[in-house]
Design a protein around this motif. Structure first.
Motif, PDB file in Angstrom:
ATOM      1  N   LEU A 117       0.825  -1.209   0.000  1.00 45.57           N
ATOM      2  CA  LEU A 117       0.000   0.000   0.000  1.00 45.57           C
ATOM      3  C   LEU A 117       0.860   1.260   0.000  1.00 45.57           C
ATOM      4  CD1 LEU A 117      -2.652   1.501   0.118  1.00 45.57           C
ATOM      5  CD2 LEU A 117      -2.724   1.100   2.599  1.00 45.57           C
ATOM      6  N   VAL A 118       1.930   1.246   0.779  1.00 45.25           N
ATOM      7  CA  VAL A 118       2.827   2.408   0.814  1.00 45.25           C
ATOM      8  C   VAL A 118       3.449   2.642  -0.563  1.00 45.25           C
ATOM      9  CG1 VAL A 118       5.019   3.257   1.737  1.00 45.25           C
ATOM     10  CG2 VAL A 118       3.307   2.285   3.284  1.00 45.25           C
ATOM     11  N   ALA A 119       3.861   1.562  -1.233  1.00 43.04           N
ATOM     12  CA  ALA A 119       4.427   1.696  -2.582  1.00 43.04           C
ATOM     13  C   ALA A 119       3.394   2.277  -3.545  1.00 43.04           C
ATOM     14  CB  ALA A 119       4.898   0.332  -3.087  1.00 43.04           C
ATOM     15  N   LEU A 120       2.151   1.834  -3.446  1.00 46.57           N
ATOM     16  CA  LEU A 120       1.075   2.366  -4.286  1.00 46.57           C
ATOM     17  C   LEU A 120       0.877   3.862  -4.048  1.00 46.57           C
ATOM     18  CD1 LEU A 120      -1.394   1.837  -6.214  1.00 46.57           C
ATOM     19  CD2 LEU A 120      -2.737   1.475  -4.119  1.00 46.57           C
ATOM     20  N   LEU A 121       0.880   4.265  -2.793  1.00 47.24           N
ATOM     21  CA  LEU A 121       0.684   5.673  -2.457  1.00 47.24           C
ATOM     22  C   LEU A 121       1.843   6.542  -2.938  1.00 47.24           C
ATOM     23  CD1 LEU A 121      -0.789   5.176   1.123  1.00 47.24           C
ATOM     24  CD2 LEU A 121      -2.007   6.139  -0.849  1.00 47.24           C
ATOM     25  N   LEU A 122       3.057   6.025  -2.843  1.00 43.47           N
ATOM     26  CA  LEU A 122       4.211   6.771  -3.356  1.00 43.47           C
ATOM     27  C   LEU A 122       4.096   6.979  -4.861  1.00 43.47           C
ATOM     28  CD1 LEU A 122       7.337   5.327  -1.476  1.00 43.47           C
ATOM     29  CD2 LEU A 122       6.362   7.621  -1.275  1.00 43.47           C
ATOM     30  N   GLN A 123       3.690   5.933  -5.564  1.00 49.30           N
ATOM     31  CA  GLN A 123       3.526   6.050  -7.013  1.00 49.30           C
ATOM     32  C   GLN A 123       2.439   7.062  -7.350  1.00 49.30           C
ATOM     33  OE1 GLN A 123       2.912   2.141  -8.705  1.00 49.30           O
ATOM     34  NE2 GLN A 123       4.963   1.417  -8.153  1.00 49.30           N
ATOM     35  N   ALA A 124       1.342   7.041  -6.600  1.00 45.40           N
ATOM     36  CA  ALA A 124       0.250   7.995  -6.838  1.00 45.40           C
ATOM     37  C   ALA A 124       0.718   9.422  -6.554  1.00 45.40           C
ATOM     38  CB  ALA A 124      -0.952   7.642  -5.972  1.00 45.40           C
ATOM     39  N   GLN A 125       1.526   9.605  -5.501  1.00 42.68           N
ATOM     40  CA  GLN A 125       2.066  10.933  -5.210  1.00 42.68           C
ATOM     41  C   GLN A 125       2.951  11.420  -6.349  1.00 42.68           C
ATOM     42  OE1 GLN A 125       2.435  10.275  -0.342  1.00 42.68           O
ATOM     43  NE2 GLN A 125       4.190  11.012  -1.486  1.00 42.68           N
ATOM     44  N   ASP A 126       3.798  10.522  -6.869  1.00 42.94           N
ATOM     45  CA  ASP A 126       4.694  10.889  -7.965  1.00 42.94           C
ATOM     46  C   ASP A 126       3.906  11.293  -9.215  1.00 42.94           C
ATOM     47  OD1 ASP A 126       6.818  10.302  -6.335  1.00 42.94           O
ATOM     48  OD2 ASP A 126       7.226   8.338  -7.230  1.00 42.94           O
ATOM     49  N   GLU A 127       2.756  10.658  -9.402  1.00 45.22           N
ATOM     50  CA  GLU A 127       1.921  10.941 -10.567  1.00 45.22           C
ATOM     51  C   GLU A 127       0.919  12.057 -10.297  1.00 45.22           C
ATOM     52  OE1 GLU A 127       0.169   7.137 -11.245  1.00 45.22           O
ATOM     53  OE2 GLU A 127       2.101   6.165 -11.715  1.00 45.22           O
ATOM     54  N   ASP A 128       0.980  12.617  -9.079  1.00 47.33           N
ATOM     55  CA  ASP A 128       0.102  13.719  -8.672  1.00 47.33           C
ATOM     56  C   ASP A 128      -1.377  13.353  -8.884  1.00 47.33           C
ATOM     57  OD1 ASP A 128      -0.494  16.197  -7.613  1.00 47.33           O
ATOM     58  OD2 ASP A 128      -0.410  17.230  -9.551  1.00 47.33           O
ATOM     59  N   ASP A 165      10.503  -2.913  -4.492  1.00 52.24           N
ATOM     60  CA  ASP A 165      11.911  -2.651  -4.182  1.00 52.24           C
ATOM     61  C   ASP A 165      12.286  -1.194  -4.447  1.00 52.24           C
ATOM     62  OD1 ASP A 165      12.106  -5.317  -3.509  1.00 52.24           O
ATOM     63  OD2 ASP A 165      13.122  -5.923  -5.351  1.00 52.24           O
ATOM     64  N   ALA A 166      11.712  -0.620  -5.504  1.00 52.05           N
ATOM     65  CA  ALA A 166      11.996   0.790  -5.815  1.00 52.05           C
ATOM     66  C   ALA A 166      11.472   1.695  -4.699  1.00 52.05           C
ATOM     67  CB  ALA A 166      11.371   1.166  -7.147  1.00 52.05           C
ATOM     68  N   ALA A 167      10.269   1.387  -4.220  1.00 55.94           N
ATOM     69  CA  ALA A 167       9.695   2.176  -3.124  1.00 55.94           C
ATOM     70  C   ALA A 167      10.535   2.010  -1.861  1.00 55.94           C
ATOM     71  CB  ALA A 167       8.256   1.740  -2.871  1.00 55.94           C
ATOM     72  N   ASN A 168      10.927   0.782  -1.568  1.00 55.54           N
ATOM     73  CA  ASN A 168      11.691   0.530  -0.345  1.00 55.54           C
ATOM     74  C   ASN A 168      13.059   1.184  -0.363  1.00 55.54           C
ATOM     75  OD1 ASN A 168       9.666  -0.914   0.881  1.00 55.54           O
ATOM     76  ND2 ASN A 168      10.420  -2.908   0.194  1.00 55.54           N
ATOM     77  N   LEU A 208       6.109   9.741   2.566  1.00 55.77           N
ATOM     78  CA  LEU A 208       4.664   9.803   2.365  1.00 55.77           C
ATOM     79  C   LEU A 208       4.123  11.162   2.776  1.00 55.77           C
ATOM     80  CD1 LEU A 208       3.624   6.352   3.884  1.00 55.77           C
ATOM     81  CD2 LEU A 208       3.563   6.961   1.452  1.00 55.77           C
ATOM     82  N   SER A 209       3.132  11.623   2.066  1.00 53.26           N
ATOM     83  CA  SER A 209       2.482  12.872   2.446  1.00 53.26           C
ATOM     84  C   SER A 209       1.669  12.660   3.721  1.00 53.26           C
ATOM     85  CB  SER A 209       1.541  13.337   1.329  1.00 53.26           C
ATOM     86  OG  SER A 209       0.438  12.446   1.202  1.00 53.26           O
ATOM     87  N   GLN A 210       1.283  13.741   4.352  1.00 49.16           N
ATOM     88  CA  GLN A 210       0.469  13.641   5.564  1.00 49.16           C
ATOM     89  C   GLN A 210      -0.847  12.921   5.266  1.00 49.16           C
ATOM     90  OE1 GLN A 210      -0.381  17.402   7.432  1.00 49.16           O
ATOM     91  NE2 GLN A 210      -1.458  16.478   9.146  1.00 49.16           N
TER      92      GLN A 210
END
Length: 303
Positions: A117-128, A165-168, A208-210
């Motif tokens: 889930l954290v990796a998914l959220l990071l990707q979504a943040q990167d894609e705004d 692995d990229a997220a980690n 991660l964002s708030q």
């Protein structure tokens, strides 16, 4: 209880020193004339001289507390049967101090779902962008109910092990490696890395964002009733947020039992706790082990 992925047995889820200074100053008295004479004093009358003894400073160092040693001592009271292995880690959120016991690598089983889930959220943040309704639905089922089908869907979306692995790498998890193919439950990790992951979710200094942190915390605080075991044993009542993992290995019939999360202990302190284990004869014995380990970990700081 849960369906195996490929050759794996069942992955937990539904079918789917302070240094202080002690100063001691001694001041001598100087005889000072009330008036300065207009003429120079004679040789027989020496000028008054003020004498002052310099202050002496004696540094005293408090003994350094080795929390790893304290945790190792606390773990001596925990019964670890046979060939079972266990590793635990804890961080006091108030002081920032942490302790780790054991440095082995463990199968994540379903605790990797937090990482997914954290990796998914990071990707979504990167894609705004925000998560889609489907992604939110998968995330809720994956965390709250430990649903494996939802986890597999999000595993594909993040790019499987490569994406994890990229997220980690960004998160600072240096000893975690995603499982092969669709075997996300066989991702390898350490207690120290899982503590780092929890810090990213529950700390303030995070990739991660708030909003993302609040989202993960919320899901981890609403775990299905039958899955509210593990690190919650060290909490004061319902003051916890967690994710558990349980996996019977097809090759040995022994269980991987893991638990990670944040707890508020009876002393009011807030702690991040990780308890990983493998080689458990039964799921129940594994749960008992990680709960005892979680209590031992928190006792290092809570007393």
């Amino acid at each position: 209880m849960y369906t195996a992925l490929a050759s794996v047995a069942i992955v937990g889820g539904t079918a789917a020193g302070t240094v202080y200074m002690k100063a001691q100053a001694h001041s001598g008295s100087a005889a000072v004339p009330s008036a300065v004479p207009s003429a120079l004093p004679s040789a027989a009358s020496p000028s008054p001289v003020a004498t002052t003894q310099e202050a002496s400073v004696e540094p005293v160092t408090q003994p350094t507390v080795d929390h790893d040693d304290l945790l190792a001592a606390a773990m001596k009271a925990v019964t670890v049967p046979g060939d079972t292995e266990v590793s635990v880690a804890v961080r006091d959120l108030d002081s920032g101090e942490s302790a780790t016991y054991g440095d082995g690598s463990f199968d994540t089983a379903s605790i990797v779902k937090v990482d997914i889930l954290v990796a998914l959220l990071l990707q979504a943040q990167d894609e705004d962008r925000h998560l889609t309704s489907a992604e939110k639905s998968y995330a809720t089922a994956m965390i709250e109910n430990s649903d494996n089908v939802s986890a597999s869907a999000l595993w594909r979306i993040i790019g499987r092990a490569k994406g994890l692995d990229a997220a980690n790498s960004r998160l600072g998890l240096t000893d975690t490696e995603g499982g092969d193919g669709m075997l996300w439950g066989l991702t390898q990790t350490t207690a120290a890395d899982q503590l780092t992951l929890l810090q990213q979710v529950f700390g303030d200094d995070s990739e991660l964002s708030q909003t993302s942190r609040k989202y993960v915390r919320g899901l981890m605080g609403q775990i299905a009733v039958g899955q509210r075991w593990g690190v919650s044993a060290a909490a004061d009542g319902s003051a916890w947020a967690l994710k558990n993992g349980w996996l019977p290995r097809s090759t040995t019939g022994l269980w991987d039992i893991n638990s990670i999360g944040r707890v508020t202990a009876p002393d009011g302190g807030a702690y991040l706790v990780v308890a990983l284990s493998n080689g458990n004869v039964t799921k129940e014995k594994g749960i008992s082990l990680v709960e005892s380990a979680a209590k031992a970990a928190v006792s290092v700081f809570a007393g």
